[in-house]
Design a protein around this motif. Structure first.
Motif, PDB file in Angstrom:
ATOM      1  N   GLU A  90      80.715  60.329  90.874  1.00  0.00           N
ATOM      2  CA  GLU A  90      81.949  60.323  91.659  1.00  0.00           C
ATOM      3  C   GLU A  90      82.196  58.939  92.228  1.00  0.00           C
ATOM      4  OE1 GLU A  90      81.771  63.166  94.849  1.00  0.00           O
ATOM      5  OE2 GLU A  90      81.831  64.867  93.482  1.00  0.00           O
ATOM      6  N   ILE A  91      83.472  58.569  92.246  1.00  0.00           N
ATOM      7  CA  ILE A  91      83.906  57.370  92.936  1.00  0.00           C
ATOM      8  C   ILE A  91      84.903  57.811  94.000  1.00  0.00           C
ATOM      9  CG2 ILE A  91      83.526  55.808  91.003  1.00  0.00           C
ATOM     10  CD1 ILE A  91      86.577  55.984  90.443  1.00  0.00           C
ATOM     11  N   GLU A  92      85.186  56.957  94.942  1.00  0.00           N
ATOM     12  CA  GLU A  92      86.185  57.282  95.949  1.00  0.00           C
ATOM     13  C   GLU A  92      87.293  56.241  95.879  1.00  0.00           C
ATOM     14  OE1 GLU A  92      86.420  57.955 100.699  1.00  0.00           O
ATOM     15  OE2 GLU A  92      84.828  58.974  99.589  1.00  0.00           O
ATOM     16  N   ASP A  93      88.520  56.723  95.641  1.00  0.00           N
ATOM     17  CA  ASP A  93      89.683  55.842  95.533  1.00  0.00           C
ATOM     18  C   ASP A  93      90.926  56.722  95.520  1.00  0.00           C
ATOM     19  OD1 ASP A  93      91.219  53.542  95.226  1.00  0.00           O
ATOM     20  OD2 ASP A  93      89.973  52.752  93.602  1.00  0.00           O
ATOM     21  N   THR A  94      92.098  56.106  95.599  1.00  0.00           N
ATOM     22  CA  THR A  94      93.344  56.869  95.520  1.00  0.00           C
ATOM     23  C   THR A  94      93.666  57.216  94.072  1.00  0.00           C
ATOM     24  OG1 THR A  94      94.610  54.817  95.501  1.00  0.00           O
ATOM     25  CG2 THR A  94      94.334  55.937  97.625  1.00  0.00           C
ATOM     26  N   THR A  95      93.286  56.344  93.155  1.00  0.00           N
ATOM     27  CA  THR A  95      93.400  56.564  91.709  1.00  0.00           C
ATOM     28  C   THR A  95      92.406  55.640  91.028  1.00  0.00           C
ATOM     29  OG1 THR A  95      94.911  56.613  89.816  1.00  0.00           O
ATOM     30  CG2 THR A  95      95.256  54.863  91.423  1.00  0.00           C
ATOM     31  N   ILE A  96      92.074  55.901  89.805  1.00  0.00           N
ATOM     32  CA  ILE A  96      91.133  55.036  89.083  1.00  0.00           C
ATOM     33  C   ILE A  96      91.814  53.700  88.810  1.00  0.00           C
ATOM     34  CG2 ILE A  96      89.817  54.723  86.960  1.00  0.00           C
ATOM     35  CD1 ILE A  96      89.473  57.771  86.864  1.00  0.00           C
ATOM     36  N   GLN A  97      91.142  52.627  89.169  1.00  0.00           N
ATOM     37  CA  GLN A  97      91.660  51.266  89.005  1.00  0.00           C
ATOM     38  C   GLN A  97      90.842  50.523  87.947  1.00  0.00           C
ATOM     39  OE1 GLN A  97      94.286  50.225  91.083  1.00  0.00           O
ATOM     40  NE2 GLN A  97      94.256  52.330  91.837  1.00  0.00           N
ATOM     41  N   ASN A  98      91.426  49.482  87.367  1.00  0.00           N
ATOM     42  CA  ASN A  98      90.682  48.584  86.490  1.00  0.00           C
ATOM     43  C   ASN A  98      89.898  47.624  87.381  1.00  0.00           C
ATOM     44  OD1 ASN A  98      91.800  49.830  84.293  1.00  0.00           O
ATOM     45  ND2 ASN A  98      93.288  48.247  83.875  1.00  0.00           N
ATOM     46  N   THR A  99      88.721  48.043  87.781  1.00  0.00           N
ATOM     47  CA  THR A  99      87.884  47.289  88.716  1.00  0.00           C
ATOM     48  C   THR A  99      86.439  47.748  88.575  1.00  0.00           C
ATOM     49  OG1 THR A  99      87.707  46.589  91.033  1.00  0.00           O
ATOM     50  CG2 THR A  99      88.154  48.921  90.650  1.00  0.00           C
ATOM     51  N   THR A 100      85.560  47.156  89.360  1.00  0.00           N
ATOM     52  CA  THR A 100      84.158  47.578  89.403  1.00  0.00           C
ATOM     53  C   THR A 100      83.910  48.366  90.684  1.00  0.00           C
ATOM     54  OG1 THR A 100      83.415  45.695  88.096  1.00  0.00           O
ATOM     55  CG2 THR A 100      81.761  46.794  89.469  1.00  0.00           C
ATOM     56  N   TYR A 101      83.339  49.549  90.528  1.00  0.00           N
ATOM     57  CA  TYR A 101      82.950  50.403  91.649  1.00  0.00           C
ATOM     58  C   TYR A 101      81.445  50.290  91.801  1.00  0.00           C
ATOM     59  CZ  TYR A 101      87.547  52.543  91.053  1.00  0.00           C
ATOM     60  OH  TYR A 101      88.896  52.762  90.964  1.00  0.00           O
ATOM     61  N   SER A 102      80.997  49.983  93.006  1.00  0.00           N
ATOM     62  CA  SER A 102      79.553  49.883  93.231  1.00  0.00           C
ATOM     63  C   SER A 102      79.064  50.893  94.263  1.00  0.00           C
ATOM     64  CB  SER A 102      79.168  48.464  93.654  1.00  0.00           C
ATOM     65  OG  SER A 102      79.886  48.089  94.804  1.00  0.00           O
ATOM     66  N   GLN A 103      79.970  51.666  94.822  1.00  0.00           N
ATOM     67  CA  GLN A 103      79.605  52.718  95.766  1.00  0.00           C
ATOM     68  C   GLN A 103      79.698  54.068  95.038  1.00  0.00           C
ATOM     69  OE1 GLN A 103      78.486  52.132  98.876  1.00  0.00           O
ATOM     70  NE2 GLN A 103      78.045  54.295  99.058  1.00  0.00           N
ATOM     71  N   ILE A 104      78.581  54.506  94.476  1.00  0.00           N
ATOM     72  CA  ILE A 104      78.524  55.774  93.753  1.00  0.00           C
ATOM     73  C   ILE A 104      77.392  56.584  94.375  1.00  0.00           C
ATOM     74  CG2 ILE A 104      78.191  56.886  91.514  1.00  0.00           C
ATOM     75  CD1 ILE A 104      79.175  54.258  90.212  1.00  0.00           C
ATOM     76  N   ASP A 105      77.765  57.563  95.216  1.00  0.00           N
ATOM     77  CA  ASP A 105      76.762  58.321  95.957  1.00  0.00           C
ATOM     78  C   ASP A 105      76.392  59.651  95.307  1.00  0.00           C
ATOM     79  OD1 ASP A 105      76.631  56.370  97.960  1.00  0.00           O
ATOM     80  OD2 ASP A 105      78.334  57.252  99.021  1.00  0.00           O
ATOM     81  N   ASP A 106      77.306  60.230  94.537  1.00  0.00           N
ATOM     82  CA  ASP A 106      77.046  61.507  93.863  1.00  0.00           C
ATOM     83  C   ASP A 106      76.954  61.253  92.363  1.00  0.00           C
ATOM     84  OD1 ASP A 106      77.148  62.990  96.238  1.00  0.00           O
ATOM     85  OD2 ASP A 106      79.331  63.118  96.136  1.00  0.00           O
ATOM     86  N   SER A 140      70.609  51.401  92.808  1.00  0.00           N
ATOM     87  CA  SER A 140      71.893  50.714  92.659  1.00  0.00           C
ATOM     88  C   SER A 140      72.671  51.369  91.520  1.00  0.00           C
ATOM     89  CB  SER A 140      71.700  49.218  92.391  1.00  0.00           C
ATOM     90  OG  SER A 140      71.065  49.024  91.137  1.00  0.00           O
ATOM     91  N   ALA A 141      73.989  51.227  91.607  1.00  0.00           N
ATOM     92  CA  ALA A 141      74.859  51.830  90.591  1.00  0.00           C
ATOM     93  C   ALA A 141      76.157  51.041  90.515  1.00  0.00           C
ATOM     94  CB  ALA A 141      75.153  53.282  90.941  1.00  0.00           C
ATOM     95  N   SER A 142      76.761  51.036  89.336  1.00  0.00           N
ATOM     96  CA  SER A 142      78.082  50.431  89.201  1.00  0.00           C
ATOM     97  C   SER A 142      78.813  51.043  88.011  1.00  0.00           C
ATOM     98  CB  SER A 142      77.990  48.913  89.029  1.00  0.00           C
ATOM     99  OG  SER A 142      77.416  48.589  87.780  1.00  0.00           O
ATOM    100  N   MET A 143      80.115  51.010  88.103  1.00  0.00           N
ATOM    101  CA  MET A 143      80.993  51.460  87.026  1.00  0.00           C
ATOM    102  C   MET A 143      82.137  50.452  86.954  1.00  0.00           C
ATOM    103  SD  MET A 143      83.421  54.786  87.003  1.00  0.00           S
ATOM    104  CE  MET A 143      84.889  54.807  86.018  1.00  0.00           C
ATOM    105  N   THR A 144      82.391  49.890  85.777  1.00  0.00           N
ATOM    106  CA  THR A 144      83.474  48.933  85.597  1.00  0.00           C
ATOM    107  C   THR A 144      84.497  49.521  84.650  1.00  0.00           C
ATOM    108  OG1 THR A 144      81.990  47.071  85.978  1.00  0.00           O
ATOM    109  CG2 THR A 144      84.086  46.592  84.867  1.00  0.00           C
ATOM    110  N   VAL A 145      85.692  49.770  85.167  1.00  0.00           N
ATOM    111  CA  VAL A 145      86.796  50.310  84.374  1.00  0.00           C
ATOM    112  C   VAL A 145      87.579  49.124  83.801  1.00  0.00           C
ATOM    113  CG1 VAL A 145      88.883  51.734  84.390  1.00  0.00           C
ATOM    114  CG2 VAL A 145      86.948  52.332  85.860  1.00  0.00           C
ATOM    115  N   THR A 146      87.747  49.112  82.478  1.00  0.00           N
ATOM    116  CA  THR A 146      88.507  48.041  81.821  1.00  0.00           C
ATOM    117  C   THR A 146      89.872  48.513  81.329  1.00  0.00           C
ATOM    118  OG1 THR A 146      87.372  48.497  79.736  1.00  0.00           O
ATOM    119  CG2 THR A 146      86.456  46.748  81.134  1.00  0.00           C
ATOM    120  N   ASN A 147      90.050  49.838  81.228  1.00  0.00           N
ATOM    121  CA  ASN A 147      91.345  50.372  80.803  1.00  0.00           C
ATOM    122  C   ASN A 147      91.467  51.807  81.300  1.00  0.00           C
ATOM    123  OD1 ASN A 147      93.850  50.493  79.388  1.00  0.00           O
ATOM    124  ND2 ASN A 147      92.835  51.571  77.723  1.00  0.00           N
ATOM    125  N   PHE A 148      92.572  52.089  81.974  1.00  0.00           N
ATOM    126  CA  PHE A 148      92.851  53.451  82.400  1.00  0.00           C
ATOM    127  C   PHE A 148      94.341  53.691  82.234  1.00  0.00           C
ATOM    128  CE2 PHE A 148      93.799  56.691  85.730  1.00  0.00           C
ATOM    129  CZ  PHE A 148      93.079  57.732  85.160  1.00  0.00           C
TER     130      PHE A 148
END
Length: 180
Positions: A90-106, A140-148
């Motif tokens: 899970e990520i927390e945001d208003t919508t999925i963005q083309n960015t890197t998420y590093s706060q992944i708690d679940d 540590s965790a990260s997710m990088t979205v390149t296209n949504f």
């Protein structure tokens, strides 16, 4: 009970998909691919379900992503399944963005899962957010979205467990996003 929540959410959406008529799937392009790796072993990922808990475009809340090594038809069918690879976070945001998420708690990553009589049964858990002292907890965790887009998502992800093992992967393909 908490580790079953992501599985139950994914299975709920699978049941929703089953209730749709066959014509509802027309126009959905072929499924694409992805994989995750741990300890030199690779596991395929061929379908994604994205669940957005946001009720307003101005509110930030949980967006969950579930990945499977089975097709959408297999996941949403009523048949028993075996040898399921499963990635959830899970990520927390208003919508999925083309960015890197590093706060992944679940999160959870597991292999050799089964579905019997519509019930998800855990196999070998490789990563879990249950116990911060466990080797399987992510330091540590990260997710990088390149296209949504409306029909496609492309991203990479990486989790480093407490024992130093890295689980990394990618997905590039369509997704199913149930409406709220």
């Amino acid at each position: 009970m908490k580790p079953n929540l992501p599985c139950l959410i994914a299975m709920l959406f699978a049941c929703i998909l089953v209730s749709c008529s066959p014509d509802d799937g027309d126009g959905i392009p072929n499924e694409n691919s992805g994989e995750f790796m741990i300890n030199g072993e690779s596991y395929n990922l061929v379908s994604a379900i994205i669940t957005d808990e946001n009720t307003s475009t101005n509110d930030s809340s949980e967006i969950s992503i579930s990945l499977f090594n089975k097709t959408s038809a297999e996941i949403t069918g009523n048949s028993d399944l075996s040898d399921i690879s499963y990635v959830y976070f899970e990520i927390e945001d208003t919508t999925i963005q083309n960015t890197t998420y590093s706060q992944i708690d679940d999160y959870e990553v597991s292999i050799n899962n089964t579905v019997v009589d519509s019930e998800f049964n855990h196999g070998t858990v490789l990563l879990s957010d249950d116990d911060p002292e466990s080797d399987m907890y992510a330091q540590s965790a990260s997710m990088t979205v390149t296209n949504f887009t409306q029909f496609n998502i492309a991203f990479t992800f990486s989790f480093t467990r407490n024992d130093g093992q890295v689980i990394s992967g990618s997905y590039d393909g369509q997704y199913f996003m149930p409406s709220n």
